[in-house]
Design a protein around this motif. Structure first.
Motif, PDB file in Angstrom:
ATOM      1  N   HIS A  20       0.836  -1.133  -0.198  1.00  0.00           N
ATOM      2  CA  HIS A  20      -0.026   0.066   0.053  1.00  0.00           C
ATOM      3  C   HIS A  20       0.732   1.188  -0.003  1.00  0.00           C
ATOM      4  O   HIS A  20       1.993   1.208   0.697  1.00  0.00           O
ATOM      5  N   THR A 187     -17.599   5.797   2.107  1.00  0.00           N
ATOM      6  CA  THR A 187     -16.309   5.532   2.162  1.00  0.00           C
ATOM      7  C   THR A 187     -16.024   4.275   2.760  1.00  0.00           C
ATOM      8  O   THR A 187     -15.211   3.325   2.054  1.00  0.00           O
ATOM      9  N   ASP A 189     -18.056   1.727   2.714  1.00  0.00           N
ATOM     10  CA  ASP A 189     -18.635   0.758   1.770  1.00  0.00           C
ATOM     11  C   ASP A 189     -17.490   0.483   0.753  1.00  0.00           C
ATOM     12  O   ASP A 189     -17.710  -0.662   0.413  1.00  0.00           O
ATOM     13  N   HIS A 190     -17.151   1.452  -0.050  1.00  0.00           N
ATOM     14  CA  HIS A 190     -16.144   1.242  -1.216  1.00  0.00           C
ATOM     15  C   HIS A 190     -15.073   0.514  -0.587  1.00  0.00           C
ATOM     16  O   HIS A 190     -14.369  -0.613  -1.240  1.00  0.00           O
ATOM     17  N   LEU A 191     -14.335   0.751   0.562  1.00  0.00           N
ATOM     18  CA  LEU A 191     -13.207   0.095   1.161  1.00  0.00           C
ATOM     19  C   LEU A 191     -13.405  -1.443   1.345  1.00  0.00           C
ATOM     20  O   LEU A 191     -13.035  -2.442   1.254  1.00  0.00           O
ATOM     21  N   THR A 193     -15.807  -3.185   0.015  1.00  0.00           N
ATOM     22  CA  THR A 193     -16.260  -3.680  -1.320  1.00  0.00           C
ATOM     23  C   THR A 193     -15.147  -4.249  -2.261  1.00  0.00           C
ATOM     24  O   THR A 193     -15.014  -5.353  -2.662  1.00  0.00           O
ATOM     25  N   HIS A 194     -14.434  -3.029  -2.299  1.00  0.00           N
ATOM     26  CA  HIS A 194     -13.267  -2.998  -3.373  1.00  0.00           C
ATOM     27  C   HIS A 194     -11.936  -3.367  -2.715  1.00  0.00           C
ATOM     28  O   HIS A 194     -10.879  -3.833  -3.536  1.00  0.00           O
ATOM     29  N   HIS A 195     -11.922  -3.343  -1.551  1.00  0.00           N
ATOM     30  CA  HIS A 195     -10.324  -3.381  -0.850  1.00  0.00           C
ATOM     31  C   HIS A 195     -10.661  -4.721   0.140  1.00  0.00           C
ATOM     32  O   HIS A 195      -9.368  -4.825   0.872  1.00  0.00           O
ATOM     33  N   GLU A 262      -3.011   4.559  -2.406  1.00  0.00           N
ATOM     34  CA  GLU A 262      -3.025   3.380  -3.283  1.00  0.00           C
ATOM     35  C   GLU A 262      -3.128   2.063  -2.557  1.00  0.00           C
ATOM     36  O   GLU A 262      -2.216   1.701  -1.876  1.00  0.00           O
ATOM     37  N   HIS A 264      -3.332  -1.904  -2.245  1.00  0.00           N
ATOM     38  CA  HIS A 264      -2.999  -2.884  -3.198  1.00  0.00           C
ATOM     39  C   HIS A 264      -2.045  -2.029  -4.542  1.00  0.00           C
ATOM     40  O   HIS A 264      -2.765  -2.468  -5.507  1.00  0.00           O
ATOM     41  N   ALA A 276     -12.821  10.792  -5.357  1.00  0.00           N
ATOM     42  CA  ALA A 276     -14.119   9.956  -5.383  1.00  0.00           C
ATOM     43  C   ALA A 276     -14.954  10.769  -4.620  1.00  0.00           C
ATOM     44  O   ALA A 276     -14.769  11.698  -3.835  1.00  0.00           O
ATOM     45  N   THR A 287     -14.454   4.008  -9.652  1.00  0.00           N
ATOM     46  CA  THR A 287     -15.146   2.700  -9.503  1.00  0.00           C
ATOM     47  C   THR A 287     -16.428   3.368  -8.433  1.00  0.00           C
ATOM     48  O   THR A 287     -16.336   4.022  -7.472  1.00  0.00           O
TER      49      THR A 287
END
Length: 288
Positions: A20, A187, A189-191, A193-195, A262, A264, A276, A287
């Motif tokens: 990261h 925020t 939810d994004h983390l 779901t995507h990370h 950033e 991953h 975002a 995204t």
């Protein structure tokens, strides 16, 4: 020369991609890199072209990049402005660490050491300080058993290890990177779901004007919703949604205090960075 623990997982840029990466714009890369070396240790710091690189255990890298040439005349963003980032160092003895900071030229330690009496961060101790160029940093000391252990088996990353030559007394490593966001729920939810983030704790914090002025140098007051999440059991993110009027929008990466997160960390051209809608500045395509 001493080395950063787990160096094979925690390379400087150009050798391997870190797990990261947190990029922050500063007015003078040489000054900022030298200052962080005075905290985390010379062996944890390197240069990559025009950027300073600070490596922490567990594969987390902080990159210091130059802001526009007139950044010296610009104030850093406020802690409560959307997208503002701060770096928090974890220590085992916060009084000893503060005493060291107070001896460093240009450092401004703000307010008092605060000990949280109750709730999911019960026993946590913290204080903020300004680097010589004005950006806010934080120190934090966790108790042996964090307050959130009462209600969850999940844990933040508490296994930080410093470089052997770290000058800051009792430094353990990077505790978290913190952000002021527009929407805490979006925020998180994004983390998740995507990370693959794990939400370890959430709480509400109220502060009056006198407290905010003393501890952060901000003449504001309000109530903030806070969450702490962990990514890959290696990087803690502290997220605040501040109920404060007049927040400034995120700054681009070429202005003082602009930043890029950033997770991953795969290589992306810097010009793909986007703000975002929920408040973080992220790389690559937008995204949902």
């Amino acid at each position: 020369m001493s080395t950063v623990p787990d160096a094979s997982l925690n390379p400087v840029a150009g050798t391997r991609t870190p797990a990261h990466r947190i990029t922050v714009a500063v007015p003078d890369v040489d000054e900022a890199t030298a200052f962080l070396a005075e905290l985390v240790g010379p062996s944890a710091v390197d240069r990559d072209g025009g950027a300073g690189v600070v490596s922490f255990s567990a594969g987390v890298e902080v990159r210091l990049v130059p802001a526009v040439s007139d950044a010296g005349a610009e104030a850093p963003p406020r802690l409560v402005d959307i997208g503002t980032n701060h770096l928090c160092l974890r220590v085992a003895d916060i009084e000893a660490a503060v005493a060291h900071l107070e001896k460093l030229p240009g450092v401004d330690v703000l307010g008092d050491i605060i000990t949280i009496p109750e709730g999911p961060i019960r026993g946590n101790r913290w204080i903020y300080f300004r680097a010589p160029w004005g950006t806010l940093f934080e120190l934090q000391q966790w108790p042996d058993v964090p307050g959130y252990a009462d209600s969850t088996e999940d844990r933040l990353h508490h296994d930080q290890r410093p470089a052997d030559d770290a000058p800051l007394p009792t430094l353990l490593g990077l505790d978290h990177t913190g952000y002021s966001v527009r929407s805490l729920d979006a925020t998180v939810d994004h983390l998740v779901t995507h990370h693959g983030a794990k939400v370890v704790l959430r709480t509400e914090i109220a502060a009056d004007r006198a407290f905010m002025l003393r501890q952060f140098g901000l003449d504001v007051e309000g109530t903030s919703a806070m969450a702490m999440v962990v990514i890959d059991d290696t990087l803690n993110l502290e997220l605040f949604e501040h109920g404060i009027p007049g927040q400034e929008p995120p700054r681009p990466l070429d202005r003082l205090g602009g930043n890029l997160l950033e997770l991953h960390a795969a290589p992306h051209p810097v010009d793909t960075a986007h703000h975002a809608p929920f408040g973080l500045t992220l790389p690559g395509p937008v995204t949902a």
